[in-house]
Design a protein around this motif. Structure first.
Motif, PDB file in Angstrom:
ATOM      1  N   GLU A  58     -26.958  -6.105  -5.645  1.00  0.00           N
ATOM      2  CA  GLU A  58     -25.999  -5.077  -5.234  1.00  0.00           C
ATOM      3  C   GLU A  58     -26.633  -3.704  -5.165  1.00  0.00           C
ATOM      4  OE1 GLU A  58     -25.747  -7.116  -7.718  1.00  0.00           O
ATOM      5  OE2 GLU A  58     -23.832  -8.181  -7.770  1.00  0.00           O
ATOM      6  N   THR A  75     -15.785 -13.013   2.059  1.00  0.00           N
ATOM      7  CA  THR A  75     -14.583 -13.301   2.841  1.00  0.00           C
ATOM      8  C   THR A  75     -14.890 -13.319   4.325  1.00  0.00           C
ATOM      9  OG1 THR A  75     -13.195 -12.271   1.138  1.00  0.00           O
ATOM     10  CG2 THR A  75     -12.231 -12.544   3.334  1.00  0.00           C
ATOM     11  N   LEU A  76     -15.696 -12.358   4.772  1.00  0.00           N
ATOM     12  CA  LEU A  76     -16.079 -12.300   6.182  1.00  0.00           C
ATOM     13  C   LEU A  76     -16.842 -13.560   6.580  1.00  0.00           C
ATOM     14  CD1 LEU A  76     -16.230 -10.613   8.797  1.00  0.00           C
ATOM     15  CD2 LEU A  76     -18.359  -9.632   7.920  1.00  0.00           C
ATOM     16  N   ASP A 133     -20.798  -8.979  -2.279  1.00  0.00           N
ATOM     17  CA  ASP A 133     -19.463  -8.557  -2.694  1.00  0.00           C
ATOM     18  C   ASP A 133     -18.418  -9.470  -2.061  1.00  0.00           C
ATOM     19  OD1 ASP A 133     -19.333  -7.746  -0.056  1.00  0.00           O
ATOM     20  OD2 ASP A 133     -19.510  -5.622  -0.501  1.00  0.00           O
ATOM     21  N   GLU A 134     -17.192  -9.329  -2.517  1.00  0.00           N
ATOM     22  CA  GLU A 134     -16.120 -10.206  -2.048  1.00  0.00           C
ATOM     23  C   GLU A 134     -15.817 -10.017  -0.569  1.00  0.00           C
ATOM     24  OE1 GLU A 134     -12.700  -9.767  -4.457  1.00  0.00           O
ATOM     25  OE2 GLU A 134     -13.688 -10.368  -6.333  1.00  0.00           O
ATOM     26  N   THR A 135     -15.936  -8.784  -0.085  1.00  0.00           N
ATOM     27  CA  THR A 135     -15.658  -8.529   1.326  1.00  0.00           C
ATOM     28  C   THR A 135     -16.613  -9.300   2.222  1.00  0.00           C
ATOM     29  OG1 THR A 135     -14.860  -6.311   0.769  1.00  0.00           O
ATOM     30  CG2 THR A 135     -15.429  -6.732   3.070  1.00  0.00           C
ATOM     31  N   ALA A 136     -17.904  -9.258   1.873  1.00  0.00           N
ATOM     32  CA  ALA A 136     -18.887  -9.988   2.670  1.00  0.00           C
ATOM     33  C   ALA A 136     -18.640 -11.489   2.619  1.00  0.00           C
ATOM     34  CB  ALA A 136     -20.294  -9.653   2.190  1.00  0.00           C
ATOM     35  N   ASP A 181       0.849  -1.186   0.000  1.00  0.00           N
ATOM     36  CA  ASP A 181       0.000   0.000   0.000  1.00  0.00           C
ATOM     37  C   ASP A 181       0.884   1.235   0.000  1.00  0.00           C
ATOM     38  OD1 ASP A 181      -2.245   1.549  -0.020  1.00  0.00           O
ATOM     39  OD2 ASP A 181      -3.067   0.805   1.873  1.00  0.00           O
TER      40      ASP A 181
END
Length: 461
Positions: free
Chosen positions: A422, A321-322, A316-319, A204
């Motif tokens: 979405e 992954t969580l 989404d990918e974040t959800a 980053d």
């Protein structure tokens, strides 16, 4: 002499023979806005021997925290009523915090950021042309296919074992356009990447300085413009954020009921933000009650909206992954909680302003009936509704802009696109928060008007 005698005789009439003039309250009740009522009140008070309301008088101000022109008896009555409502709310919130506070180790920090062989280091870009340092990586040894050098830049390593060396650092194509000479980087040292041409891989950009500068400018401006109240507002924000970070996030990851955590956390955040920023007063407590009503409405609507629209929260990918990392987490309940928390700030803003408006009207004209207070307050409230509804819509549209653009690329019917999972989430979130916001304004107005006691004004001779 005749005229003088006539004047004396006129003044010497018995009191019950003199024409009586009633207080022109009907003007305050039938006027087009709250200002005529305030002006009538000012005039009547000056005629009745009370202090007239000038531009600097408490009843004329539009401050959210100025002193209210209430009698001691009325102020005591209102405080008792509000205390009877707010004290139980505070007690329930404290009990909820104790019961739901994560007592065991939570999942916060349970996932490693790097592998055991890798380490996080810092670097500074010295050149965007990797050819200037490409040979340096060869000196590290190993066989390289150069696969990581295509989008690499030259950077001076500033920490770790390679400190002082200028080596290639691979930056992904999507992050490459923001790179510039002198920019700080967070890089990962991993020996396995040496086969690609460099052991350092981009993680980053370092943003400490610009974000710190913006924070300092924000604090300085808030204090300069709003003074002590601005500083207290920032303190309230920090305390509310502390509730989110120290309580809500660990409790949600610890498996506690998302809705209970959100209700208790939201109540704690409101109590801290409102009372620290605006102080403990009649108007802020009235606003707090209006905010509680708005939160309750938002909770009911969000529960119904997510269920009726079959929103899953897993879009989404974040959800996803969580869900894979936290066993048993309910993404739909999490979506509902997010809707409640997202509307807290603007909800509190409109209720504070609305409560202040009603109490100012009452202070300007204590004889104004509760119904007329409600009507006058709602005239102001309509302006609040008009200015804040599209604020929420634009805020959500701005955060979801990449999603909207991506959906627009698909050859699909417009309504099908709008009703896709979405986009539907953002629409339901906006509508739920907006409805809660709109209904909180008449609720706050009604609460404030109900707490005001109409003071009878004696007839004038």
């Amino acid at each position: 002499m005749g005229r003088v005698t006539s004047h004396r005789n006129s003044d010497s009439r018995e009191p019950d023979q003199r024409p009586r003039r009633r207080r022109p309250q009907h003007r305050a009740e039938t006027g087009s806005g709250p200002v005529p009522a305030a002006e009538d009140s000012a005039g009547d008070r000056s005629r009745g021997g009370h202090q007239a309301l000038g531009p600097d008088a408490p009843g004329h101000t539009h401050s959210h925290s100025g002193p209210l022109n209430l009698s001691a008896l009325e102020a005591k009555r209102v405080r008792l009523v509000l205390a009877a409502i707010v004290v139980p709310l505070v007690l329930v919130t404290l009990v909820g915090l104790v019961v739901l506070w994560p007592k065991h180790s939570t999942l916060v920090g349970s996932q490693p950021f790097t592998s055991q062989e890798a380490s996080l280091e810092t670097a500074t870009i010295t050149s965007l042309d990797v050819a200037q340092c490409q040979e340096a990586s060869a000196a590290l040894g190993g066989v390289s296919d150069g696969s990581l050098l295509k989008d690499a830049v030259c950077a001076k390593i500033t920490s770790g074992a390679g400190a002082g060396l200028i080596l290639p650092v691979h930056i992904p194509a999507e992050s490459r356009p923001a790179a510039g000479v002198g920019d700080g980087l967070k890089v990962m040292y991993t020996p396995q990447a040496l086969a690609g041409g460099t052991p350092y891989v981009f993680v980053d950009y370092t943003r400490d300085l610009p974000i710190a500068a913006l924070a300092v400018v924000y604090l300085v401006l808030v204090v300069a413009v709003a003074g002590r109240k601005g500083a207290l507002s920032v303190l309230g924000l920090l305390l509310a954020t502390g509730v989110l970070v120290a309580f809500m996030i660990p409790a949600l990851l610890g498996g506690a009921s998302p809705m209970l955590v959100t209700l208790v956390g939201s109540s704690a955040m409101m109590l801290l933000a409102v009372y620290v920023a605006h102080g403990v007063s009649v108007r802020t407590t009235t606003a707090l009650l209006g905010t509680v009503v708005g939160v309750g409405i938002t909770v009911v609507l969000s529960l119904w909206g997510t269920g009726a629209a079959n929103l899953t929260g897993a879009v989404d990918e974040t959800a996803m992954t969580l869900a894979s990392l936290v066993e048993g987490i309910d993404l739909q309940a999490l979506l509902t909680c997010g809707m409640v928390v997202a509307g807290l700030g603007v909800l509190n803003d409109v209720t504070i302003t609305q409560a202040s408006a009603v109490w100012e009207l009452h202070a300007a004209n204590p004889a104004l009936a509760r119904r007329r207070l409600f009507i006058g307050g709602m005239r102001i409230g309509r302006d609040h509704i008009a200015s804040t509804v599209y604020t929420l819509a634009f805020a959500y549209a701005g955060t979801a802009l990449p999603l909207i653009l991506s959906a627009a690329l698909i050859d699909r019917a417009v309504m099908d696109t709008v009703l896709s999972g979405e986009i539907a989430e953002e629409i339901v979130r906006t509508l739920v928060s907006s409805i809660g916001l709109v209904l909180s304004i008449p609720a706050t107005t009604a609460i404030a008007a109900a707490l005001c006691r109409t003071t009878a004004v004696p007839e004038e001779a």
